[in-house]
Design a protein around this motif. Sequence first.
Motif, PDB file in Angstrom:
ATOM      1  N   LEU A   2       0.959  -1.510   0.228  1.00 49.35           N
ATOM      2  CA  LEU A   2      -0.094  -0.531  -0.390  1.00 49.35           C
ATOM      3  C   LEU A   2       0.450   1.407   0.049  1.00 49.35           C
ATOM      4  N   GLY A   3       1.940   1.006   0.079  1.00 48.33           N
ATOM      5  CA  GLY A   3       2.882   2.200   0.702  1.00 48.33           C
ATOM      6  C   GLY A   3       3.051   2.686   1.860  1.00 48.33           C
ATOM      7  N   LYS A   4       4.462   3.578   2.554  1.00 42.92           N
ATOM      8  CA  LYS A   4       4.139   3.764   3.608  1.00 42.92           C
ATOM      9  C   LYS A   4       3.160   4.570   4.314  1.00 42.92           C
ATOM     10  N   SER A   5       2.611   4.048   5.782  1.00 42.73           N
ATOM     11  CA  SER A   5       1.150   5.034   5.847  1.00 42.73           C
ATOM     12  C   SER A   5       1.711   5.486   6.886  1.00 42.73           C
ATOM     13  N   LEU A   6       0.496   7.404   6.775  1.00 46.55           N
ATOM     14  CA  LEU A   6       0.989   8.185   6.912  1.00 46.55           C
ATOM     15  C   LEU A   6      -0.891   8.803   7.676  1.00 46.55           C
ATOM     16  N   LYS A   7      -0.584   9.314   9.029  1.00 46.91           N
ATOM     17  CA  LYS A   7      -1.896   9.685   9.412  1.00 46.91           C
ATOM     18  C   LYS A   7      -1.893  11.489   9.075  1.00 46.91           C
ATOM     19  N   ILE A   8      -3.245  11.370   8.978  1.00 45.45           N
ATOM     20  CA  ILE A   8      -3.888  13.146   8.364  1.00 45.45           C
ATOM     21  C   ILE A   8      -4.121  13.379   9.944  1.00 45.45           C
TER      22      ILE A   8
END
Length: 173
Positions: free
Chosen positions: A116-122
């Motif tokens: 999915l790619g690197k996770s990122l918290k918005i």
Amino acid sequence: NGQPTVAATGFAKKNNIAVTDLDVKPFNEREHVAVCVHHKGQSASAWLATAVPEIIKAVPLPIAMRWGAEPDVFVRPIHWIVSMLDNKVVSFALFGVLAGNTSYAHRFLSKASSSLGKSLKIAHANKAATQLREQAHVEMSATKRRDIIMAALKKKKQSDIDQDLLEETVYLT
């Protein structure tokens, strides 16, 4: 003459109020009985949690598909949903996916081990586009994606551009 008519009594009954609580208001140069009823609304977050899934499901999709055991259809499988109002998650589930504040970076450019790619918290809905652009190599603006593609085509000296293909590419990237 100050006495309620049968229509006024029926109107009050229909609105679950006493005839004495009716107001008299001018309308079309005549007086009519009226009632002002206040219904308490719901929070924006609660409304969005119901409305957003309904709106998404109502989008006409000529090439919609099913995946897994899900009864609903969409143009592509949904892996995650970011749903926020200000800095709070607007929680709902759609296509078997629970909405939250986690998105994912470009799967190749982020060099993540996940497909999915690197996770990122918005952090905040108003900062999502900037945060995704700067930290995840993701451009939310279709206009800006079109500009990036056009700049790459001009750099390659491509002048005969198929506008339908360009439009499709903007929404595939």
